[in-house]
Design a protein around this motif. Structure first.
Motif, PDB file in Angstrom:
ATOM      1  N   TYR A   1       0.562  -1.302   0.184  1.00  0.00           N
ATOM      2  CA  TYR A   1       0.137   0.475  -0.172  1.00  0.00           C
ATOM      3  C   TYR A   1       1.136   0.777   0.256  1.00  0.00           C
ATOM      4  O   TYR A   1       2.373   1.007   0.302  1.00  0.00           O
ATOM      5  CB  TYR A   1      -0.886  -0.119   1.690  1.00  0.00           C
ATOM      6  CG  TYR A   1       0.058   0.406   2.385  1.00  0.00           C
ATOM      7  CD1 TYR A   1       0.545  -0.761   3.150  1.00  0.00           C
ATOM      8  CD2 TYR A   1      -0.472   0.950   3.158  1.00  0.00           C
ATOM      9  CE1 TYR A   1       1.062  -0.241   4.325  1.00  0.00           C
ATOM     10  CE2 TYR A   1       0.635   1.808   4.626  1.00  0.00           C
ATOM     11  CZ  TYR A   1       1.233   0.238   5.086  1.00  0.00           C
ATOM     12  OH  TYR A   1       1.855   0.368   6.053  1.00  0.00           O
ATOM     13  N   THR A   2       0.737   2.061  -0.159  1.00  0.00           N
ATOM     14  CA  THR A   2       0.587   3.620  -0.090  1.00  0.00           C
ATOM     15  C   THR A   2       0.655   4.162   0.965  1.00  0.00           C
ATOM     16  O   THR A   2      -0.565   4.188   1.192  1.00  0.00           O
ATOM     17  CB  THR A   2      -0.068   4.220  -1.509  1.00  0.00           C
ATOM     18  OG1 THR A   2       0.877   3.855  -2.631  1.00  0.00           O
ATOM     19  CG2 THR A   2       1.033   5.994  -1.457  1.00  0.00           C
ATOM     20  N   ALA A   3       1.154   4.594   1.486  1.00  0.00           N
ATOM     21  CA  ALA A   3       0.413   5.589   2.886  1.00  0.00           C
ATOM     22  C   ALA A   3       0.888   6.917   3.032  1.00  0.00           C
ATOM     23  O   ALA A   3       2.262   7.342   2.853  1.00  0.00           O
ATOM     24  CB  ALA A   3       1.693   5.033   4.521  1.00  0.00           C
ATOM     25  N   GLY A   4      -0.042   7.634   3.340  1.00  0.00           N
ATOM     26  CA  GLY A   4       0.058   9.480   3.568  1.00  0.00           C
ATOM     27  C   GLY A   4       0.398  10.034   4.590  1.00  0.00           C
ATOM     28  O   GLY A   4       1.387   9.858   5.464  1.00  0.00           O
ATOM     29  N   ALA A   5      -0.627  10.389   5.000  1.00  0.00           N
ATOM     30  CA  ALA A   5      -0.047  11.597   6.232  1.00  0.00           C
ATOM     31  C   ALA A   5      -0.210  10.888   7.420  1.00  0.00           C
ATOM     32  O   ALA A   5      -0.994  10.141   8.140  1.00  0.00           O
ATOM     33  CB  ALA A   5      -1.355  12.314   6.328  1.00  0.00           C
ATOM     34  N   LEU A   6       0.441  10.549   8.369  1.00  0.00           N
ATOM     35  CA  LEU A   6       0.797  10.474   9.652  1.00  0.00           C
ATOM     36  C   LEU A   6       0.248  10.932  10.800  1.00  0.00           C
ATOM     37  O   LEU A   6      -0.167  12.512  10.918  1.00  0.00           O
ATOM     38  CB  LEU A   6       2.110   9.496   9.952  1.00  0.00           C
ATOM     39  CG  LEU A   6       3.401   9.369   9.279  1.00  0.00           C
ATOM     40  CD1 LEU A   6       4.493   9.134   9.164  1.00  0.00           C
ATOM     41  CD2 LEU A   6       2.040   7.922   9.049  1.00  0.00           C
TER      42      LEU A   6
ATOM     43  N   LEU B   1      -4.277  14.223   8.868  1.00  0.00           N
ATOM     44  CA  LEU B   1      -4.592  13.536  10.333  1.00  0.00           C
ATOM     45  C   LEU B   1      -4.404  14.441  11.656  1.00  0.00           C
ATOM     46  O   LEU B   1      -3.820  14.594  11.816  1.00  0.00           O
ATOM     47  CB  LEU B   1      -3.885  12.463  10.191  1.00  0.00           C
ATOM     48  CG  LEU B   1      -4.298  11.011   8.867  1.00  0.00           C
ATOM     49  CD1 LEU B   1      -4.111   9.741   9.417  1.00  0.00           C
ATOM     50  CD2 LEU B   1      -5.473  11.451   8.367  1.00  0.00           C
ATOM     51  N   GLN B   2      -5.435  14.387  12.439  1.00  0.00           N
ATOM     52  CA  GLN B   2      -5.090  15.517  13.603  1.00  0.00           C
ATOM     53  C   GLN B   2      -5.965  14.683  14.669  1.00  0.00           C
ATOM     54  O   GLN B   2      -7.116  13.625  14.940  1.00  0.00           O
ATOM     55  CB  GLN B   2      -5.501  16.232  13.868  1.00  0.00           C
ATOM     56  CG  GLN B   2      -4.906  16.994  15.081  1.00  0.00           C
ATOM     57  CD  GLN B   2      -5.480  18.323  14.691  1.00  0.00           C
ATOM     58  OE1 GLN B   2      -6.461  19.184  14.084  1.00  0.00           O
ATOM     59  NE2 GLN B   2      -5.923  19.011  16.560  1.00  0.00           N
ATOM     60  N   TRP B   3      -5.078  13.379  16.122  1.00  0.00           N
ATOM     61  CA  TRP B   3      -5.878  12.912  16.515  1.00  0.00           C
ATOM     62  C   TRP B   3      -7.015  14.718  18.156  1.00  0.00           C
ATOM     63  O   TRP B   3      -5.534  15.019  18.580  1.00  0.00           O
ATOM     64  CB  TRP B   3      -4.466  12.000  17.495  1.00  0.00           C
ATOM     65  CG  TRP B   3      -5.422  11.381  18.383  1.00  0.00           C
ATOM     66  CD1 TRP B   3      -5.468  12.023  20.200  1.00  0.00           C
ATOM     67  CD2 TRP B   3      -6.983  10.253  17.924  1.00  0.00           C
ATOM     68  NE1 TRP B   3      -6.029  10.833  20.934  1.00  0.00           N
ATOM     69  CE2 TRP B   3      -7.351  10.268  19.397  1.00  0.00           C
ATOM     70  CE3 TRP B   3      -6.745  10.242  17.556  1.00  0.00           C
ATOM     71  CZ2 TRP B   3      -7.622   8.825  19.954  1.00  0.00           C
ATOM     72  CZ3 TRP B   3      -8.008   8.542  17.635  1.00  0.00           C
ATOM     73  CH2 TRP B   3      -8.440   7.235  18.968  1.00  0.00           C
ATOM     74  N   LEU B   4      -7.563  14.075  18.192  1.00  0.00           N
ATOM     75  CA  LEU B   4      -8.355  14.488  19.272  1.00  0.00           C
ATOM     76  C   LEU B   4      -8.505  13.818  20.421  1.00  0.00           C
ATOM     77  O   LEU B   4      -9.401  13.091  20.720  1.00  0.00           O
ATOM     78  CB  LEU B   4      -9.659  15.127  18.395  1.00  0.00           C
ATOM     79  CG  LEU B   4      -9.447  16.098  17.731  1.00  0.00           C
ATOM     80  CD1 LEU B   4     -11.211  16.686  17.481  1.00  0.00           C
ATOM     81  CD2 LEU B   4      -8.465  17.061  17.397  1.00  0.00           C
ATOM     82  N   ASN B   5      -7.329  14.814  21.459  1.00  0.00           N
ATOM     83  CA  ASN B   5      -7.964  14.058  22.595  1.00  0.00           C
ATOM     84  C   ASN B   5      -9.006  13.421  23.590  1.00  0.00           C
ATOM     85  O   ASN B   5      -9.420  13.298  23.875  1.00  0.00           O
ATOM     86  CB  ASN B   5      -6.324  14.305  23.787  1.00  0.00           C
ATOM     87  CG  ASN B   5      -4.989  13.782  23.618  1.00  0.00           C
ATOM     88  OD1 ASN B   5      -5.191  12.830  23.238  1.00  0.00           O
ATOM     89  ND2 ASN B   5      -4.109  14.469  23.566  1.00  0.00           N
ATOM     90  N   GLY B   6      -9.401  15.458  23.942  1.00  0.00           N
ATOM     91  CA  GLY B   6     -10.845  14.835  24.451  1.00  0.00           C
ATOM     92  C   GLY B   6     -11.473  14.736  23.925  1.00  0.00           C
ATOM     93  O   GLY B   6     -12.729  13.789  24.313  1.00  0.00           O
ATOM     94  N   SER B   7     -11.627  13.904  22.432  1.00  0.00           N
ATOM     95  CA  SER B   7     -13.185  13.244  22.337  1.00  0.00           C
ATOM     96  C   SER B   7     -12.791  12.232  21.185  1.00  0.00           C
ATOM     97  O   SER B   7     -14.061  11.395  20.988  1.00  0.00           O
ATOM     98  CB  SER B   7     -13.512  13.840  20.939  1.00  0.00           C
ATOM     99  OG  SER B   7     -12.753  14.537  19.849  1.00  0.00           O
ATOM    100  N   ASN B   8     -11.712  11.974  21.034  1.00  0.00           N
ATOM    101  CA  ASN B   8     -11.069  10.178  21.016  1.00  0.00           C
ATOM    102  C   ASN B   8     -11.287  10.405  19.996  1.00  0.00           C
ATOM    103  O   ASN B   8     -12.499   9.000  19.852  1.00  0.00           O
ATOM    104  CB  ASN B   8     -11.288   9.238  21.953  1.00  0.00           C
ATOM    105  CG  ASN B   8     -10.369   9.196  23.514  1.00  0.00           C
ATOM    106  OD1 ASN B   8     -10.215   8.890  22.662  1.00  0.00           O
ATOM    107  ND2 ASN B   8     -11.276   9.062  24.424  1.00  0.00           N
ATOM    108  N   CYS B   9     -11.623  11.182  19.373  1.00  0.00           N
ATOM    109  CA  CYS B   9     -11.646  11.071  17.446  1.00  0.00           C
ATOM    110  C   CYS B   9     -10.181  11.541  16.677  1.00  0.00           C
ATOM    111  O   CYS B   9      -9.209  12.308  17.158  1.00  0.00           O
ATOM    112  CB  CYS B   9     -12.888  11.962  16.964  1.00  0.00           C
ATOM    113  SG  CYS B   9     -14.419  11.326  17.925  1.00  0.00           S
ATOM    114  N   LEU B  10     -10.358  11.464  15.527  1.00  0.00           N
ATOM    115  CA  LEU B  10      -8.522  11.472  14.981  1.00  0.00           C
ATOM    116  C   LEU B  10      -9.896  12.370  13.745  1.00  0.00           C
ATOM    117  O   LEU B  10     -11.012  12.003  12.788  1.00  0.00           O
ATOM    118  CB  LEU B  10      -8.762   9.978  13.683  1.00  0.00           C
ATOM    119  CG  LEU B  10      -7.292  10.006  12.958  1.00  0.00           C
ATOM    120  CD1 LEU B  10      -6.240  10.629  13.793  1.00  0.00           C
ATOM    121  CD2 LEU B  10      -7.844   9.161  11.923  1.00  0.00           C
TER     122      LEU B  10
END
Lengths: 733, 444
Positions: B216-221, B270-279
């Motif tokens: 696969y091709t990996a994009g944003a991390l 991509l951005q991880w949101l700590n408060g809502s446990n969402c990406l």
């Protein structure tokens, strides 16, 4: 230097490869190895920290980090094996002490080794993902000492044995225990859990299983629970003294499981000391203990609750069906209140006012109170009794408490409409005879009923109060209007009762004495003159009269009698002896009533203003009655009660019941129509369920009756059956 | 007068220093001095009453001064690198670092240095490492610089184009994840975890579909605190979506497949949101014709919030969203268009519209020859936006423009990154990156 050699030069690359002394690494490591030996032999005073640090630094710098690290591992392992041997060799109780001493030394040595190798820790180890020196030391200690075959089981056994000795009451060296356990914790949570906690919990489980079996044979429930509580406290203390805090939950779980959960049923049902006898004897301490302990195990509280519910239902059932108690409604209700107070106190004192227990208590009361169909009547009678006399000279707050208690019982009733029926009757009697102690109390209770059941429930009761008030005004108006014309006649007091608000009985007329009749007619003319389009009917069966009578020796008395009795007595103004038939003809009072009224006039001891021949308890149609001249009484005013049972007689009861059933019909029908109007189509079972739900606050609708009402509505074309599915009903607009 | 009890005399490389134990204690337990004076060591002085250390006296003097004052002053005749090496010996690098630059503040940034690289072509990404270093991805190479801006051996990805790179985090300072394009016909590509000091590959992150490993091709991390690694993936057999791996084991733990008519596998950010446990997953123009921004909840496997400009009126051409960032404290998402207008969306409302801020468009009409698309970053309540050759800093609840960072050299900024209390800005033309840092607070 010879010139010969000078000529013989070699051409070399400009840059030489730097060659470190091949023995450099070995030499440096020897120095460090020696230092580690010295540190383990507690002989470090001759070592130079600067030199050792520099050497370790240089080894890392010159890419000998790997050699340094592996050398460290093997040297430390070598020393730890020595330590293992010395720990193994220690005898008996010295074993733990030796282990603890060596552990302290190891910690110190490890710290020093780490100090020397700090640079390696900082640079070489992270980049090669190796274990840092301190952690490495702990791991090696774990593998070579704690997990060595000759130490591992011995260590566990020793620790467990000490715990067991302490459980048996011996004093143990808690400090040593704490240190050794701390060592296991330091070696990582898995070491503590695998090497100590798990076997500890297993052994404890076996121990407490045995102990609980032994205790249950020897002690009664209360004693057993005290022992269990003590064990729980001991284990918690042990954890705080020398175990890991996380073990607390686990070990208390073991004790709870073995000592409480497994013996739960047996404890609760223990003969003469179990839960039921605790309740009977009001043992709040024991009950509190059983609650606190059982709360800790799954289903513990529900076991208690089930037993208590069963007990209350059983005793309650006996209470409401006891033929002795049923004789006196006031006693009956008092008994219920007493029972409620007792259990309330238990719930508050022993069960921390636990909501689930309160609910269980309520549902049990609801269950057994409704076992006796006369409960609504009795509760109303209880109120009646309290409002007639029971509350005389009692403070307002106390009145409120009594009323609140009554309301509490009222809430348990399923047939609230039956209560309403009776309450209306009793209230009517109180109001008409003017026997109510306090209007405030009456109104307060009605307000409570209103908040409980809504406006509809009490509107008629309130109407009764309004009638009383307007009657007073009307009478005042009447006398003002008549003025002196009535001066010599009998005083008349009329209560005008709105039809429907009051418990109506079939209008039974009677012939009033002419004196009275005149006044009554005047009033009628006056009233109808002031109020258009109304109709007055005399409810003679509900009235009363005060009449003056003169007996032999000129003894005068004022007799307080019912209207019927008055009619009969007035006949004796003109005759001394009258036969039953003559009286009946003259007054035209219904036979049952007349007999009852004559009985109270002639047969009641001390109140017999008439004489009857032949003398007997019952009145028969051939009897004749005489004016009892020799009647005497210490009192001037004499109240002649009607012989009427306070409780309802069997036929009356049937009648009331029938009336209640009759009243329910339109309510059920209304509910059905309401539901069908909203839902349009619904099947039978759902209608029944919804109707029952809607009417719950008033009474428990009988499905058979609901079915009949549905059929009646179909006949009257409010509903129809679905053509295909006969179970479905349709609403017809 | 009695001799002060805690006086200490050092002989460092022949030069005598006198100081006190109190001053040395400032070095902390993880230092040479703390180890040396530990009571376990029965420390002996030489007959002159000195402790000998076989090190460079000039550097010692600077470091001793650092311990005494908390300030670092490096005389011109001492190379920084030498000083850092000595600090490493004594275990004082953290002291050096905190004395050199202070806590990051976007409004107090000063340029430290511009580093010129040698790689050809445009840079792809620059990523700050937690300890103040960075890595720069160019084509199929990743260059690594430590906090001293010393270059380490570069990581060569064997001609696979690098899409993104990211530092695993403080638990593993040397862990660097690199995502690359798949190379057709060779079954390579995807992502790997590398050791940033040695450049060796520790393991690869695989995508498996029905127990078959797919290329696969990996994009944003993106990384989260719970040791998970997220990446946008485009697999050979339609494994389009967001893959999730355990950072510590390299095992794939989840895969969020791209729903029909939406874009996840091509995501730019991509951005991880700590408060809502969402990406937060954002696919942006020009990678796709439309922008797709969504929040994924991996616990319920659902897209809990989404926005796309394919629903917007057609005349919004000049308002193409070029980057997006979620701001959890404001429950909003900030977006930026190619004129560096900021726009905001409410995260609490499903598919709301973008509220563009009324900031004047300074850039309009004077676009440079080679424009770079704007990028956004958020750091401790400060919003950063790069546009052409300059970075703007916005603060406060209304996001007021408070500072501008610009260096005249290097052309447009194609990427920037904040980390380790430093800001790194990568320019597109001259293959140069700038380092900005906040000076330590003044002592006086």
């Amino acid at each position: 230097m010879s010139s010969q050699k000078k000529r013989n030069f070699q051409i070399e690359a400009f840059k030489h490869r730097v060659v470190v002394d091949p023995k450099y690494a070995e030499k440096t490591w020897k120095i460090l190895e020696h230092a580690i030996h010295e540190i383990y032999h507690r002989n470090a005073s001759g070592l130079s920290f600067e030199e050792l640090y520099r050497n370790a630094y240089n080894m890392v710098l010159h890419k000998f980090g790997e050699k340094l690290y592996s050398g460290l591992v093997s040297t430390m392992t070598f020393h730890l094996k020595e330590i293992a041997a010395s720990v193994e060799a220690s005898q008996g109780p010295l074993f733990l002490e030796e282990l603890n001493r060596k552990w302290t030394e190891q910690n110190k040595a490890l710290q020093m080794i780490r100090d020397i190798l700090m640079y390696m820790d900082r640079t070489f180890i992270p980049s090669t993902h190796k274990t840092p020196v301190h952690e490495l030391g702990l791991n090696l200690w774990r593998d070579n000492i704690v997990h060595s075959t000759n130490i591992q089981t011995r260590l566990i056994d020793t620790l467990l044995e000490i715990v067991q000795r302490e459980r048996n009451g011996e004093v143990v060296d808690r400090g040593l225990m704490r240190n050794v356990v701390k060592m296991l914790i330091d070696l990582g949570p898995s070491v503590y859990q695998q090497d100590f906690e798990k076997p500890f919990l297993d052994v404890s489980s076996i121990f407490y299983r045995g102990e609980s079996q032994q205790f249950i044979e020897c002690f009664d429930c209360g004693e057993y629970l005290k022992k269990a509580e003590k064990r729980l406290i001991e284990e918690t203390e042990r954890v705080s003294h020398y175990l890991d805090a996380q073990s607390e939950v686990k070990i208390t779980n073991v004790v709870e499981k073995e000592m409480i959960e497994s013996q739960m049923t047996r404890l609760v049902h223990m003969e003469n000391s179990g839960l039921v006898s605790m309740i009977v004897d009001d043992k709040y301490d024991d009950l509190g203990r059983i609650y606190n302990l059982f709360r800790r195990v799954p289903n513990g509280l529900s076991v208690i609750r089930d037993v208590i519910t069963g007990h209350i239902r059983e005793t309650g059932k006996q209470l409401v069906t006891d033929p002795e108690r049923v004789k006196d409604p006031v006693e009956f209700v008092q008994g219920l209140l007493h029972e409620k107070a007792k259990h309330d106190k238990i719930v508050i004192l022993a069960f921390h006012s636990d909501k689930t227990f309160q609910n269980a208590l309520n549902s049990s009361f609801e269950y057994f109170i409704n076992l006796n169909p006369r409960s609504p009547e009795f509760i109303s009678l209880f109120v009646d009794d309290k409002l007639r006399k029971g509350l005389k000279g009692v403070s307002e707050e106390e009145v409120e408490t009594v009323l609140d208690k009554v309301m509490m019982l009222f809430r348990y009733l399923q047939e609230k409409d039956v209560f309403e029926k009776y309450y209306k009757q009793h209230l009517a009697k109180r109001l008409l005879s003017g026997r109510s102690v306090s209007e405030d109390a009456e109104r307060s209770l009605i307000l409570k009923l209103k908040t409980e059941c809504g406006y509809q429930f009490t509107s008629k009761l309130e109407g009764m109060f309004t009638d009383m008030k307007t009657s007073q005004d009307t009478m005042r108006g009447f006398y003002e209007a008549m003025g002196r014309t009535l001066a010599n006649g009998p005083m008349l007091s009329v209560h005008i009762l709105t039809t429907g608000s009051w418990p109506t009985q079939s209008t039974t007329t009677c012939n009033l004495p002419s004196e009275i009749l005149t006044v009554c007619d005047k009033f009628k003319t006056y009233y109808l003159g002031t109020h258009n389009g109304r109709r007055l009917t005399w409810q003679t069966n509900m009235g009363s009269a005060d009449i003056k009578a003169t007996f032999s020796g000129g003894q005068k008395h004022e007799l307080n009698v019912s209207t019927y009795q008055m009619c009969v007595l007035m006949l004796f103004n003109n005759a001394d002896r009258l036969g039953y038939k003559e009286i009946e003809q003259a007054v035209e009072i219904p036979t049952v009533e007349l007999k009852r009224c004559l009985q109270s006039l002639a047969c009641a001891k001390g109140k017999n203003v008439l004489r009857k021949e032949p003398m007997s308890k019952d009145v028969s149609e051939d009897d004749s009655f005489f004016f009892n001249e020799s009647f005497s009484s210490k009192l001037y005013k004499v109240k002649i009660g009607t012989v009427v049972a306070q409780k309802e007689s069997e036929p009356e009861k049937q009648e009331t019941r029938q009336r209640v059933e009759e009243d329910r019909k339109p309510q059920i029908e209304a509910a059905i129509v309401r539901i069908m109007k909203a839902r349009r189509v619904l099947d039978h079972n759902n209608i029944v369920a919804e109707v029952t739900k809607q009417l719950q606050s008033r009474f428990l609708a009988n499905p058979v009756v609901i079915k009949k009402r549905i059929e009646s509505l179909i006949e009257r074309e409010f509903l129809e059956r679905d053509r295909e599915d006969r179970k479905l009903y349709r609403y017809l607009a | 007068m009695a001799i002060q009890k805690d006086r200490v005399r050092f002989n460092v490389g022949g030069k005598i220093f006198e100081t006190t134990a109190t001053t040395l204690a400032i070095a902390g337990r993880e230092s040479y001095f703390a180890a040396m004076f530990d009571e376990n060591w029965d420390l002996q002085t030489n007959p002159a009453g000195e402790y000998f250390i076989d090190r460079n006296p000039d550097c010692f003097s600077i470091l001793l001064d650092l311990l005494r004052t908390g300030e670092l002053y490096i005389p011109p005749n001492v190379p920084e690198k030498l000083l850092y090496r000595e600090a490493l010996f004594y275990g004082l690098t953290d002291h050096i670092r905190s004395a050199k630059w202070g806590q990051f503040d976007g409004n107090r940034l000063h340029p430290l240095k511009s580093v010129t690289g040698r790689a050809p072509g445009d840079g792809t990404a620059i990523r700050a490492s937690p300890d103040g270093g960075c890595c720069v991805a160019h084509g199929s190479m990743v260059h690594i610089y430590d906090w001293m801006l010393e270059e380490h051996p570069p990581i060569n990805l064997d001609y696979q184009r690098v899409n993104d790179a990211g530092w695993v985090g403080s638990g593993d300072p040397t862990g660097l994840v690199i995502s690359t394009c798949e190379r057709l016909g060779r079954g390579q590509g995807g992502m790997g975890l590398f050791n940033s000091t040695t450049g060796e590959l520790r393991y690869k992150f695989n995508v498996t579909h029905e127990n078959v490993v797919k290329s696969y091709t990996a994009g944003a991390l993106c990384f989260n605190d719970g040791c998970n690694l997220f990446s946008s993936c485009k697999g050979r057999s339609n494994e389009y979506g967001i893959g999730v791996w355990d950072q510590n084991t390299g095992q794939q733990v989840d895969f969020f497949y791209e729903p029909h008519g939406w874009s996840l596998g091509d995501a730019d950010k991509l951005q991880w949101l700590n408060g809502s446990n969402c990406l937060l997953v954002a696919t942006l123009f020009p990678r796709k014709d439309n922008c797709y921004i969504s929040l994924l909840d991996f616990r319920s496997k659902s897209m809990v919030w989404s926005w796309s400009d394919m629903w917007s009126p057609a005349n919004s051409d000049d308002r193409r969203v070029r980057d997006a960032i979620a701001m959890e404290e404001n429950s909003s998402i900030c977006v930026v268009n190619e004129f560096e207008d900021l726009g905001f969306m409410d995260l609490r409302r499903e598919s709301g519209s973008v509220r563009w801020s009324s900031r004047s468009r300074l850039m309009k009409g004077k676009m440079p020859d080679e424009p770079c698309y704007p990028k956004l970053a958020l750091h401790e309540g400060q919003l950063f936006s790069s546009m052409n050759d300059c970075i703007s800093v916005f603060c406060g609840s209304d996001w007021v423009l408070t500072s501008r960072l610009r260096r005249s050299f290097g052309g447009s900024i194609c990427d920037f990154s904040i980390g380790g209390d430093r800001l790194f800005a990568l320019h597109s033309e001259e293959n140069v990156f700038d380092i900005w840092e906040t000076p330590p607070p003044s002592i006086v």
